[in-house]
Design a protein around this motif. Structure first.
Motif, PDB file in Angstrom:
ATOM      1  N   ALA A  67      45.968  33.629  53.314  1.00  0.00           N
ATOM      2  CA  ALA A  67      46.848  34.018  54.421  1.00  0.00           C
ATOM      3  C   ALA A  67      48.299  34.091  53.978  1.00  0.00           C
ATOM      4  O   ALA A  67      49.042  34.990  54.401  1.00  0.00           O
ATOM      5  N   THR A  68      48.709  33.144  53.133  1.00  0.00           N
ATOM      6  CA  THR A  68      50.097  33.147  52.643  1.00  0.00           C
ATOM      7  C   THR A  68      50.360  34.358  51.760  1.00  0.00           C
ATOM      8  O   THR A  68      51.402  35.026  51.875  1.00  0.00           O
ATOM      9  N   LYS A  69      49.435  34.680  50.902  1.00  0.00           N
ATOM     10  CA  LYS A  69      49.592  35.848  50.042  1.00  0.00           C
ATOM     11  C   LYS A  69      49.615  37.143  50.855  1.00  0.00           C
ATOM     12  O   LYS A  69      50.283  38.115  50.468  1.00  0.00           O
ATOM     13  N   ALA A  70      48.887  37.156  51.985  1.00  0.00           N
ATOM     14  CA  ALA A  70      48.865  38.355  52.829  1.00  0.00           C
ATOM     15  C   ALA A  70      50.048  38.408  53.783  1.00  0.00           C
ATOM     16  O   ALA A  70      50.254  39.422  54.463  1.00  0.00           O
ATOM     17  N   GLY A  71      50.816  37.316  53.842  1.00  0.00           N
ATOM     18  CA  GLY A  71      51.988  37.299  54.715  1.00  0.00           C
ATOM     19  C   GLY A  71      51.652  37.165  56.183  1.00  0.00           C
ATOM     20  O   GLY A  71      52.347  37.730  57.032  1.00  0.00           O
ATOM     21  N   LEU A  72      50.594  36.411  56.506  1.00  0.00           N
ATOM     22  CA  LEU A  72      50.183  36.268  57.904  1.00  0.00           C
ATOM     23  C   LEU A  72      51.016  35.250  58.658  1.00  0.00           C
ATOM     24  O   LEU A  72      51.090  35.311  59.888  1.00  0.00           O
ATOM     25  N   GLY A  73      51.606  34.299  57.967  1.00  0.00           N
ATOM     26  CA  GLY A  73      52.436  33.297  58.638  1.00  0.00           C
ATOM     27  C   GLY A  73      51.646  32.272  59.423  1.00  0.00           C
ATOM     28  O   GLY A  73      52.081  31.848  60.505  1.00  0.00           O
ATOM     29  N   LEU A  74      50.501  31.859  58.913  1.00  0.00           N
ATOM     30  CA  LEU A  74      49.706  30.832  59.576  1.00  0.00           C
ATOM     31  C   LEU A  74      50.148  29.454  59.120  1.00  0.00           C
ATOM     32  O   LEU A  74      50.838  29.287  58.110  1.00  0.00           O
ATOM     33  N   THR A  75      49.717  28.441  59.869  1.00  0.00           N
ATOM     34  CA  THR A  75      50.042  27.069  59.527  1.00  0.00           C
ATOM     35  C   THR A  75      48.764  26.291  59.235  1.00  0.00           C
ATOM     36  O   THR A  75      47.659  26.687  59.640  1.00  0.00           O
TER      37      THR A  75
END
Length: 330
Positions: A67-75
């Motif tokens: 998710a971080t690599k895709a730039g989703l901005g999840l926590t």
């Protein structure tokens, strides 16, 4: 050779391996390093806390890296809460990445709700990009002229992500399309109209809005095959004629039984009347004897009556003789 120092070294080595295994089981150092190298800011204490909450850290950290690599901005808290609720974190993250690449608006909360509802959210996103073809079974319908028509259709549907939660599935789509086919064929005056214009079924079915309340959007309905079946009208007429025949036979049998009963009743009445006649005739000699004793009937009268009876019997015997039979005998 003294073996005590060697044994001590082996024991110490085993203890070190055990302690190191226990330490790494509670402190996933390599996973923490991978997360830091991927830009995921997570503390080692957080990973240990996951262990204590019975959460597998790799099932949270690895999707978080994607998710971080895709730039989703999840926590981390979002992923961990979804995991604790029984959801598939990896599938939800993959669906969010696929939706982002396809420019489909999909939030984490909706994707998590779809996943917890028991639907494959990743497959839904893929169906939104690449519509799916659903093939209906053969639907048999009867036109107004009584001829059976068998229709097989292919329905192209696209997943409606906004209605995946609470929306009906593929079975409802197939059932509604089958209902539309039966209605269209049944309202046709002749089966030839259906054979000549199969697209009439597609237009009629599409105009009914069959995808309302479902998790799909119907893009097109294509008639794959149309065949002529049995002559249902003639079959029903034959069955009706056979039923009428059986009813008529039953009524005729009833009338025959009533006639037989009436005949038996008439015979019984005739026998009763004959019995009364015999009884009355048996009273004649008694009455004649009483008349002779009382003087109401004379001897000559009695003899004349006997002559008349003899003459009557002779005439009856002559009348019963067949002249043609006499000629043949001669």
């Amino acid at each position: 050779m003294d073996l005590d120092p060697i044994i001590m070294i082996v024991v110490v080595g085993i203890l070190i391996v055990i302690l190191l295994s226990v330490f790494l089981s509670f402190f996933p150092i390599m996973l923490w390093i991978s997360a830091l190298a991927s830009g995921v800011r997570i503390g080692i204490i957080t990973l240990v806390a996951m262990r204590l909450r019975r959460v597998v850290p790799s099932r949270i950290v690895n999707p978080m890296i994607k998710a971080t690599k895709a730039g989703l901005g999840l926590t981390i808290n979002q992923l961990e809460s979804h995991f604790l609720a029984g959801g598939n974190v990896d599938r939800v993250v993959n669906s969010l990445i696929a939706a982002q690449r396809a420019n489909i608006p999909l939030l984490f909360e909706r994707a998590a709700a779809i996943d917890l509802a028991g639907r494959d959210v990743l497959q839904a996103v893929q169906m939104s990009v690449n519509p799916r073809v659903i093939e209906t079974p053969v639907v048999a319908a009867v036109a107004s002229d009584g001829i059976e028509v068998k229709v097989k259709a292919r329905v192209t549907v696209r997943a409606n992500i906004d209605r995946l939660v609470g929306g009906a599935g593929e079975e409802t789509i197939i059932a509604r399309v089958g209902e539309g086919i039966v209605t269209t064929v049944g309202s046709s005056r002749s089966h030839k109209d259906v054979l000549e214009n199969p697209d009439l079924i597609s237009r009629t079915v599409l105009g009914k809005g069959l995808d309302a309340g479902t998790a799909f959007e119907i893009l097109s309905i294509d008639i794959a095959d149309v065949d002529v079946g049995k002559n249902i009208g003639a079959y029903l007429q034959t069955e009706q004629a056979e039923a009428d025949k059986k009813i008529a036979q039953a009524k005729a049998e009833e009338r025959r039984a009533m006639a037989v009963a009436q005949e038996q009743e008439n015979k019984a009445k005739v026998v009763e009347m004959e019995a009364r006649v015999v009884e009355s005739e048996s009273q004649v000699p008694l009455a004649m004897a009483e008349a002779l004793r009382s003087g109401k009937l004379g001897v000559m009268d009695y003899l004349n009556m006997k002559n008349i009876e003899s003459d009557t019997k002779m005439r009856s015997a002559i009348g019963e003789t067949n002249p043609l039979q006499d000629e043949e005998e001669k």
